[in-house]
Enzyme design. Structure first.
Site, PDB file in Angstrom:
ATOM      1  N   LYS A  35       0.808  -1.209   0.000  1.00 35.07           N
ATOM      2  CA  LYS A  35       0.000   0.000   0.000  1.00 35.07           C
ATOM      3  C   LYS A  35       0.853   1.276   0.000  1.00 35.07           C
ATOM      4  CE  LYS A  35      -1.417   0.594   4.254  1.00 35.07           C
ATOM      5  NZ  LYS A  35      -1.157   1.838   4.985  1.00 35.07           N
ATOM      6  N   THR A  36       1.819   1.326   0.897  1.00 36.77           N
ATOM      7  CA  THR A  36       2.655   2.519   0.974  1.00 36.77           C
ATOM      8  C   THR A  36       3.488   2.669  -0.291  1.00 36.77           C
ATOM      9  OG1 THR A  36       2.821   2.046   3.322  1.00 36.77           O
ATOM     10  CG2 THR A  36       4.234   3.757   2.467  1.00 36.77           C
ATOM     11  N   ASP A 220      -3.639   8.267   2.891  1.00 36.77           N
ATOM     12  CA  ASP A 220      -3.319   6.924   3.378  1.00 36.77           C
ATOM     13  C   ASP A 220      -4.359   6.507   4.427  1.00 36.77           C
ATOM     14  OD1 ASP A 220      -1.933   4.616   3.734  1.00 36.77           O
ATOM     15  OD2 ASP A 220      -0.311   5.495   4.928  1.00 36.77           O
ATOM     16  N   GLU A 221      -4.539   5.209   4.639  1.00 36.73           N
ATOM     17  CA  GLU A 221      -5.429   4.703   5.691  1.00 36.73           C
ATOM     18  C   GLU A 221      -6.805   5.372   5.644  1.00 36.73           C
ATOM     19  OE1 GLU A 221      -4.428   2.231   7.419  1.00 36.73           O
ATOM     20  OE2 GLU A 221      -2.363   2.470   8.134  1.00 36.73           O
ATOM     21  N   GLN A 251      -9.455  -3.488   7.681  1.00 34.29           N
ATOM     22  CA  GLN A 251      -8.567  -3.121   8.774  1.00 34.29           C
ATOM     23  C   GLN A 251      -9.055  -1.862   9.494  1.00 34.29           C
ATOM     24  OE1 GLN A 251      -4.210  -3.823   8.428  1.00 34.29           O
ATOM     25  NE2 GLN A 251      -4.677  -4.001   6.252  1.00 34.29           N
ATOM     26  N   ARG A 601      -0.377  -9.807  10.768  1.00 33.69           N
ATOM     27  CA  ARG A 601       0.930  -9.251  11.156  1.00 33.69           C
ATOM     28  C   ARG A 601       2.025 -10.282  10.999  1.00 33.69           C
ATOM     29  NH1 ARG A 601      -0.037  -5.048   9.694  1.00 33.69           N
ATOM     30  NH2 ARG A 601      -1.959  -6.033   9.039  1.00 33.69           N
TER      31      ARG A 601
END
Length: 738
Positions: A35-36, A220-221, A251, A601
């Site tokens: 994503k980043t 983002d997010e 998420q 994770r």
DNA sequence: GTGCGACGATTTTAG
DNA sequence: ATCGTCGCAC
């Protein structure tokens, strides 16, 4: 790097998103899908391929850490500094605009930012002034009322009481609070966004300027945005503007903090955004992904997405049923030793839990085993009381009207200004709608000489400090104020070693000031910038320590991180999902997303543990294995230390049963319960968590929890009419009705 | 004005 | 169990 070289390292889906035509884009990015990487490459792509000036680009994140990381990665892609690029948190960017346009925003030039702690103090103060009962009007709840509305862009004057007296009072308190902030020249976190939004909206030239300037906005997010953040973005981007937002509805774990997952759907519809999906995961094994996918698939209303990986197989997920929390910790220690023997660094192992209270058992066990560890969370540097005291002195030198800082340090260290004197000052200030500082000055002649002298001493001190530090460089200013205010000596005199630690923290503040490099163009003095920085960045970025140690943190804190070895512990009903959510259909999906976050994770190895009994908050409770365990695909799991003695299948029905079945002959299937899980070994309890029961006095309700054993066993029931009650199980005469 | 004991609450938390 | 807040006594 040329535009096309930029794309070399991307997979097809990532490349498509990065090179999407200009216009609104929504990237649905699964955990570990890069994503980043897509966000940063998009920024570089816009600059290199579309010739967008960095000056016209804005990137928004939620944390300072993420912002810093993004800037670093974009700069390394561009191979040059990207100073003109606005990268920051929602709050940081709004703050930047307000500093530039304080006049248009109707703020004093030296406006200060207050954190939630300051905010709560102020709310409490107002409640007291209004002579309201703090039991009835709980400051924290009033604060939440205010913030919830600000987060959705609603001012007090826009709210209607709908004939509800409670609501009317809350609205009144909200209005009083707004007036107080206005008068003191302070702005809370939500206000930064709300005020910025209003200013951009009400000053058309300003809105037009920024809309024209920031033709490209990256977010983002996005699943974590609240109402005002969404509105702010829409205002800046224009309804069809080139906003490129990235998020993962699976998420979304911050609804309780005001986040609205629906913003993703809204964005898609309202902006007519093109949707791209990133589903290839580069982090976890296939086994782990299968488990994560299985759990999250139980949620409805998803935007739809399934993670996959090119890698095959993976170690099974190990499940361990512990006797109690110590056994659970011991198990984790054993595995960490194993992990070490593989030559892995300790920092590659993380223990993730639902609530902070669970860290204790692990800390004790790790300490006893002499394994270095680090617990994330807790008070951050700029939130420590002694640091906030020092900052309050510094703020007062900049703005005498800052009542919050005034209250904080007027008698710290003690200088003989008591409650009675202060009460008079407060009353005077309130009646005349002036600051405490002003009121105190005006009252000097009419106060008893002792009190007047003490107060005069305080005024003199602040004025002197202000004059003294005016010509100094920042770190000297901080050093001088800590010293001359008497704060340092005050803590140095404390007998226990806590005082020492406080002095060290104060000295550390001087260091922080020394190393502080203000971001250029806010028009603030170095001290002003430092004070804003202290509130806006409460010091988590600098927390990284080099030592190689096991990582302990909550599931929330783990979002965005990854570890080769993950221990997801405390998988018990009432703990995870938390008892606050376990029977609430509205909140359960978020717990499940939290579980999904936890599972994803893990890169290589994943351990899941639950304990049959657990000491928490001073008493022992018995809980059933979490329903999330039963939602995992059995073929991905492996029971650790299976026993021959048998009672019932572990992963059976969706509902956790406390019913203890009679001993079954033998475990025929793969997994069998190792030990009797019921709190009442040997007894038959026709009740289970979630059972509907009837009580002669309290009526009908639902069983939330069992605790204790034998005669002292208790049951927690949520009654429809009577509310939640703890009852002695033996005496309660509960009748099961479902 | 300070210090101590009772009392109560205790999911998660960035800015 | 533990921590923070509050009220009261010195």
């Amino acid at each position: 790097m040329s535009g096309h070289r930029l794309l070399d390292s991307l997979n097809d889906a990532q490349r498509e998103a990065v090179t999407a035509p200009l216009g609104p884009v929504l990237v649905l990015a699964g955990a570990g899908s890069g994503k980043t990487r897509v966000l940063t490459h998009r920024a570089a792509w816009l600059i290199l391929e579309h010739g967008v000036s960095p000056h016209g680009l804005m990137a928004v994140t939620f944390t300072n850490k993420a912002a810093a990381e993004m800037r670093g990665r974009i700069e390394s892609l561009l191979d040059m500094p990207a100073d003109p690029l606005w990268i920051g948190t929602f709050h940081g960017l709004a703050h930047r605009m307000l500093r530039r346009h304080w006049r248009e925003a109707g703020l004093p030039q030296s406006f200060q930012i207050i954190d939630e702690d300051d905010q709560q103090r102020l709310v409490r103060k107002i409640i007291r002034e209004q002579k309201l009962d703090e039991q009835r009007w709980v400051p924290r709840e009033v604060q939440q009322f205010i913030n919830a509305h600000k987060d959705e862009g609603r001012r007090s004057k826009k709210l209607e009481d709908r004939g509800d007296p409670t609501r009317r009072q809350l609205i009144r308190l909200y209005a009083l609070y707004e007036a107080r902030c206005e008068q003191a020249g302070v702005v809370d976190f939500a206000e930064l966004l709300l005020r910025c939004h209003e200013t951009l909206q009400n000053v058309p030239d300003l809105g037009a300027y920024y809309r024209e300037r920031f033709r490209h906005i990256l977010v983002d997010e996005f699943q974590d945005t609240n109402g005002i953040q969404y509105d702010w973005l829409r205002l800046l981007a224009g309804r069809t503007g080139a906003a490129f937002v990235v998020g993962d509805d699976d998420q979304s774990i911050y609804r309780w903090r005001g986040a609205r997952v629906e913003n993703m759907q809204h964005f898609r519809r309202e902006f007519g955004a093109t949707v791209y999906r990133l589903e290839q995961n580069y982090r976890s094994t296939q086994v782990i992904l299968a488990a994560a996918n299985a759990v999250i698939s139980r949620n409805s209303d998803r935007m739809g997405k399934e993670l996959w990986t090119a890698a095959k197989g993976g170690e099974p997920i190990r499940v361990y049923a512990a006797f109690n929390e110590r056994d659970e910790a011991d198990f984790v220690i054993e595995r960490i030793r194993e992990h070490e023997r593989r030559g892995l660094p300790l920092a590659a192992a993380a223990v993730l839990y639902r609530s902070n209270a669970q860290s204790r058992a692990f800390e004790e066990a790790l300490m006893a085993a002499r394994i270095p560890y680090r617990v994330y969370g807790g008070l951050r540097f700029f939130e420590r009381a002694e640091i906030k005291d020092a900052l309050a002195y510094l703020r007062l030198t900049q703005s005498r009207a800052d009542d919050i800082s005034f209250e904080r340090v007027v008698n710290l260290p003690a200088r003989g200004i008591g409650g009675a004197t202060l009460e008079q000052v407060r009353t005077h200030a309130r009646d005349r709608a002036v600051s405490l500082w002003e009121a105190g000055q005006a009252m000097l002649p009419s106060l008893p000489s002792r009190a007047a002298g003490a107060l005069r001493g305080f005024f003199g001190l602040i004025d002197r400090l202000a004059a003294d530090i005016a010509p100094m460089p920042l770190e000297e200013q901080v050093r001088h104020v800590i010293q001359a205010s008497g704060l340092r000596d005050h803590h140095a005199k404390e007998k226990d070693h806590k005082g020492e630690a406080r002095v060290e923290n104060l000295d550390e503040l001087v260091n922080a000031a020394e190393g502080f490099a203000p971001e250029s163009d806010d028009g603030l003095t170095p001290l002003g910038a430092f004070l804003a920085h202290a509130t806006l960045e409460s010091g988590e970025t600098q927390a990284a320590t080099g030592a190689d140690c096991v990582q302990l943190m909550t599931l929330h804190a783990a979002k965005g991180l990854e570890f080769p070895t993950v221990f997801l512990v405390g998988l018990e009903e009432g703990l995870f999902p938390s008892e606050h959510s376990a029977f609430d259909a509205d909140r359960l999906p978020e717990e499940r997303r939290l579980c999904y976050v936890g599972l994803t994770r893990a890169m290589q190895r994943l351990y899941l543990t639950h304990a049959e009994s657990r000491r928490i908050y001073g008493h022992t409770s018995y809980r059933d294995p979490s329903r999330f365990l039963s939602e995992l695909p059995p073929e991905a799991l492996e029971d650790v230390r299976p026993r021959i003695s048998v009672s019932r299948p572990l992963y059976s029905a969706p509902g956790p049963a406390i019913v203890r079945r009679g001993p079954v002959a033998e475990a025929s299937e793969t997994r069998r319960r190792s030990r009797a899980a019921a709190p009442l070994a040997g007894e038959d309890v026709p009740m289970r968590l979630g059972s509907r029961v009837r009580h002669p006095k309290f009526g009908e309700g639902t069983i939330l929890r069992f605790e204790g054993s034998g005669e002292s066993r208790q049951v927690h029931v949520n009654f429809e009419d009577a509310g939640q009650k703890w009852l002695m199980y033996e005496l309660a005469r509960l009748e099961r009705i479902s």
